[in-house]
Design a protein around this motif. Sequence first.
Motif, PDB file in Angstrom:
ATOM      1  N   SER A 116       0.829  -1.213   0.000  1.00 11.76           N
ATOM      2  CA  SER A 116       0.000   0.000   0.000  1.00 11.76           C
ATOM      3  C   SER A 116       0.861   1.261   0.000  1.00 11.76           C
ATOM      4  O   SER A 116       0.501   2.264  -0.626  1.00 11.76           O
ATOM      5  N   THR A 117       2.006   1.215   0.676  1.00  6.86           N
ATOM      6  CA  THR A 117       2.911   2.371   0.688  1.00  6.86           C
ATOM      7  C   THR A 117       3.464   2.629  -0.699  1.00  6.86           C
ATOM      8  O   THR A 117       3.525   3.777  -1.168  1.00  6.86           O
ATOM      9  N   LEU A 118       3.851   1.570  -1.406  1.00  6.74           N
ATOM     10  CA  LEU A 118       4.374   1.722  -2.762  1.00  6.74           C
ATOM     11  C   LEU A 118       3.300   2.256  -3.707  1.00  6.74           C
ATOM     12  O   LEU A 118       3.572   3.089  -4.573  1.00  6.74           O
ATOM     13  N   LYS A 119       2.062   1.762  -3.560  1.00 13.05           N
ATOM     14  CA  LYS A 119       0.971   2.200  -4.435  1.00 13.05           C
ATOM     15  C   LYS A 119       0.762   3.711  -4.321  1.00 13.05           C
ATOM     16  O   LYS A 119       0.384   4.376  -5.284  1.00 13.05           O
ATOM     17  N   SER A 120       1.001   4.237  -3.127  1.00 11.30           N
ATOM     18  CA  SER A 120       0.810   5.677  -2.911  1.00 11.30           C
ATOM     19  C   SER A 120       1.990   6.500  -3.407  1.00 11.30           C
ATOM     20  O   SER A 120       1.932   7.728  -3.431  1.00 11.30           O
ATOM     21  N   GLN A 121       3.073   5.806  -3.818  1.00  9.41           N
ATOM     22  CA  GLN A 121       4.287   6.500  -4.255  1.00  9.41           C
ATOM     23  C   GLN A 121       4.610   6.218  -5.723  1.00  9.41           C
ATOM     24  O   GLN A 121       5.762   6.218  -6.126  1.00  9.41           O
ATOM     25  N   LYS A 122       3.585   5.942  -6.555  1.00  7.91           N
ATOM     26  CA  LYS A 122       3.805   5.589  -7.952  1.00  7.91           C
ATOM     27  C   LYS A 122       4.669   6.633  -8.669  1.00  7.91           C
ATOM     28  O   LYS A 122       4.426   7.834  -8.556  1.00  7.91           O
TER      29      LYS A 122
END
Length: 441
Positions: A256-262
């Motif tokens: 989820s953290t990565l998804k928010s940092q696309k």
Amino acid sequence: MIQVAQIIFILSVLVILHEFGHYITAKWFKVRVEKFYLFMDAGFSLFKKKIGDTEWGIGWLPIGGYVKLSGMIDESMDTEQMNQEPQPWEFRSKPAWQRLIIMLGGIIVNVLLAWFIYTTMYTTVGKKYISTEVLQEKGLAFGEVGQKAGFKNGDKIVSVDGEFQENFNRMVMDILFSSEVIVNRNGQNVTLNLTDQQIKEILDKEGRNFIGRRTTSITIDSILPNKEAKKAGLKVGDSILAINAKKINFFDEFISTLKSQKQDSVTVTVFRGAAQKDIRVKVDKKGELGFRVKPTVKEDFLITKKMGLFEALPAAIKESWSLLVYNVKSFKLILRPATGAYKQVKSPIGIARQLPDAWDWEFIWNFTALFSIGLAFMNLLPIPGLDGGHALFTTVEMITGKKLNDKAAGHVQTFGMIILLTLMALTFGKDIYQLIADKFF
């Protein structure tokens, strides 16, 4: 080829024993059996040999099998003999209760087969299942569709329709069949009620994978070529500890953290060797870095319970009954078009593609028992052309004392066969199309 060999073996065992159930009960009541065929011999057979009154053979079309009884309108659609005077050895000359037993003979053998297999398995390798309690000890992780349906990462299943399912694989199915799911969320019980549309999304997009163990260890198992992780210098064996100095406790938090940092860069803190290391990595447009983590080892949650014979016998009966109930629930779900569950129905081609690539006798016998109960249920359905359709008309005859005339029976059988062949054509066509699409598109 191994998958094809497995499905042919399983189908052969099931068809032969199912038809033997009809054959042996017919023989008990002195009904002449004209044919006993493994698979269908439409047009021609691969092998045939007549022994006594019965022609034994193997057909070329692996979609079932049949026994042809004298004086009965069946899959062969041979109505010529029905124009003659009834003979003592014919099916139609026997009392209704005997005809009913003959019709149910195959179904009874299928159930007995599953009971026998499970009893044998429980006394040899033991009853095995993934423990729900152990697997969800740290909570569960859900895919995007599961979260959209109301689940949250960290939830623990308390009950499904008022019961706790100890077998995790069964519990996943229970949720799809459920009216009410209660989860424990941060110490509080929360009730969820899935709609048909939510079930459809789960089946279409994630299937069984919509729910799984909440992973705490994030260790890189492989680096994908030409991806950001490789460019940045991440290595196999690195353990992810934090992103942008924020501690990561669970793999779903990492995702989820990565998804928010696309398409941004993040600082990934890893444990390598005996030290921590900060590595700057670009997040791709999918919200990924380009590596795979070590998969969950199912043996960590596998319960094996070996039983003695007298414990295994009732346990096998209970398991067989549970599978029959699951078949009923699955059928009810299929009859709800809004769930799209009917799209999940598979032909032998589709089933074969789900079998393992290596020959595994333990898996094969367990699958045979599962499939045997499924075959028993399918044949119980009161559809003309199936055993259940014949049994229904015979039961009505026993109650009312009136028998369906041969002409009407022929029309009903024809109608039933058209329905069955149409359904088979649709499922085979869907699976063949999927096979071709997966290979070339």
